[in-house]
Enzyme design. Structure first.
Site, PDB file in Angstrom:
ATOM      1  CD  GLU A   1      -1.096  -6.457   5.061  1.00  0.00           C
ATOM      2  OE1 GLU A   1      -0.805  -6.684   3.868  1.00  0.00           O
ATOM      3  OE2 GLU A   1      -1.266  -5.291   5.512  1.00  0.00           O
TER       4      GLU A   1
ATOM      5  CB  CYS B   1      -0.989  -0.065   1.159  1.00  0.00           C
ATOM      6  SG  CYS B   1      -2.467   0.904   0.837  1.00  0.00           S
TER       7      CYS B   1
ATOM      8  CG  HIS C   1      -3.371  -3.723   3.118  1.00  0.00           C
ATOM      9  ND1 HIS C   1      -2.394  -3.272   3.984  1.00  0.00           N
ATOM     10  CD2 HIS C   1      -3.992  -2.618   2.638  1.00  0.00           C
ATOM     11  CE1 HIS C   1      -2.431  -1.957   4.039  1.00  0.00           C
ATOM     12  NE2 HIS C   1      -3.398  -1.533   3.239  1.00  0.00           N
TER      13      HIS C   1
HETATM   14  N1  GLN Z   1      -3.018   1.559   3.886  1.00  0.00           N
HETATM   15  C1  GLN Z   1      -2.129   2.372   3.403  1.00  0.00           C
HETATM   16  O1  GLN Z   1      -0.928   2.107   3.393  1.00  0.00           O
HETATM   17  C2  GLN Z   1      -2.626   3.671   2.861  1.00  0.00           C
HETATM   18  C3  GLN Z   1      -1.628   4.388   1.988  1.00  0.00           C
HETATM   19  C4  GLN Z   1      -1.952   5.845   1.777  1.00  0.00           C
HETATM   20  N2  GLN Z   1      -1.851   6.579   3.004  1.00  0.00           N
HETATM   21  C5  GLN Z   1      -3.331   5.986   1.156  1.00  0.00           C
HETATM   22  O2  GLN Z   1      -4.260   6.375   1.818  1.00  0.00           O
HETATM   23  O3  GLN Z   1      -3.495   5.689  -0.001  1.00  0.00           O
END
Ligand code: GLN
Length: 285
Positions: free
Chosen positions: A208, A79, A206
């Protein structure tokens, strides 16, 4: 990481590195922490930059991604960690020194990560792109597709507000960065990969969230295998099954069944060092 390490019979040692300790400013303000952070990073077999919000430690995470890219150290960006890899590439390879995410600099001249257009710019609540979304693989012969068993699409879980700027995709791809997974519109980047690197993968989702003991996430499995220099064994030994006339390999998480035999003999599996923490870290391994 633990699920993947157990699966591959490897001993996992996680060293958490506070990302801000890697930054130039920490060399002056806290030289011991700076030295310790770089020592840990340089001793790592693989580097993972996890998700995160806000700008604390972002510069340190960019330095970690740069170190991994230039020194061919396996890297997984999740992410924010994927967005970091893209910003780093824009700055170092495209030469756009001021490239940034609009999350960290709203007026940035080269916004390579932008607020997703459908989200509200004034309200935080309810603007997050959440939950299970589909990723379609774009490239057959790439590590990410192979790790997922050459499926044409996968469903993984999301939690973000920002995305890679679709207007810059062609520029990135012409400069060697490959977006191997996109959403169904082809406009939203889900997976980024550097083809001429042992393992340099970023996921907007994600992985995970769907990892389970006995069914580790494909990208974590890839990171552990690459960190042990055994990625080829992992990708190459998975049995081939033909479905719908297309040669398909069985996947890892979401369908993995067979372990590559090589990992089972003479392998060392001990224990994870059990370190778990939260915060703006650039990690590990
Ligand atoms: N879950 C995250 O890593 C979010 C990444 C980034 N802050 C976004 O909102 O896109």
């Amino acid at each position: 990481l633990l699920h993947a390490s157990v699966e591959l019979r490897k001993k996992l040692i996680v060293d958490w590195i506070p990302a801000c300790d890697l930054e130039d400013s920490s060399a002056k303000e806290n030289p011991d922490a700076y030295k310790a952070a770089w020592k840990l990073l340089k001793g790592a077999d693989g580097i993972l930059v996890p998700g995160g919000f806000g700008d604390r430690g972002v510069q340190g995470k960019i330095l970690a991604a740069k170190y991994a890219r230039e020194n061919k150290i396996p890297y997984l960006g999740i992410c924010l960690g994927m967005q970091i890899a893209v910003i780093e590439y824009a700055r170092s390879v495209l030469g756009l020194r001021d490239a940034n995410s609009t999350e960290f600099d709203v007026n940035c001249k080269n916004p390579c990560v932008i607020f997703m257009p459908e989200g509200s710019k004034t309200h935080m609540g309810g603007t997050m792109r959440l939950g299970s979304r589909r990723t379609h693989f774009q490239v057959k012969d790439c590590k990410s597709a192979k790790l997922y068993g050459n499926k044409s699409f996968i469903d993984e879980r999301h939690r973000h507000r920002y995305e890679v700027n679709p207007d810059m995709i062609a520029t990135f791809e012409n400069a060697g960065l490959s977006f191997t997974g996109k959403d169904e519109t082809g406009q939203r980047m889900e997976i980024v990969e550097l083809p001429n690197h042992p393992y340099y993968i970023g996921a907007q989702f994600h992985p995970e969230f769907k990892s389970r003991p006995g069914k580790p996430s494909a990208f974590f499995l890839g990171l552990i295998a690459a960190s042990c220099r055994q990625l080829d064994t992992l990708i190459g030994n998975v049995p081939v099954k033909v479905a719908n006339g297309v040669a398909m390999k069985k996947g890892c998480q979401n369908g993995k069944t067979k372990k590559p035999a090589k990992f089972l003999s003479g392998a060392v599996y001990g224990y994870c060092n059990g370190v778990h923490d939260e915060g703006n870290y650039c990690s590990w391994l």
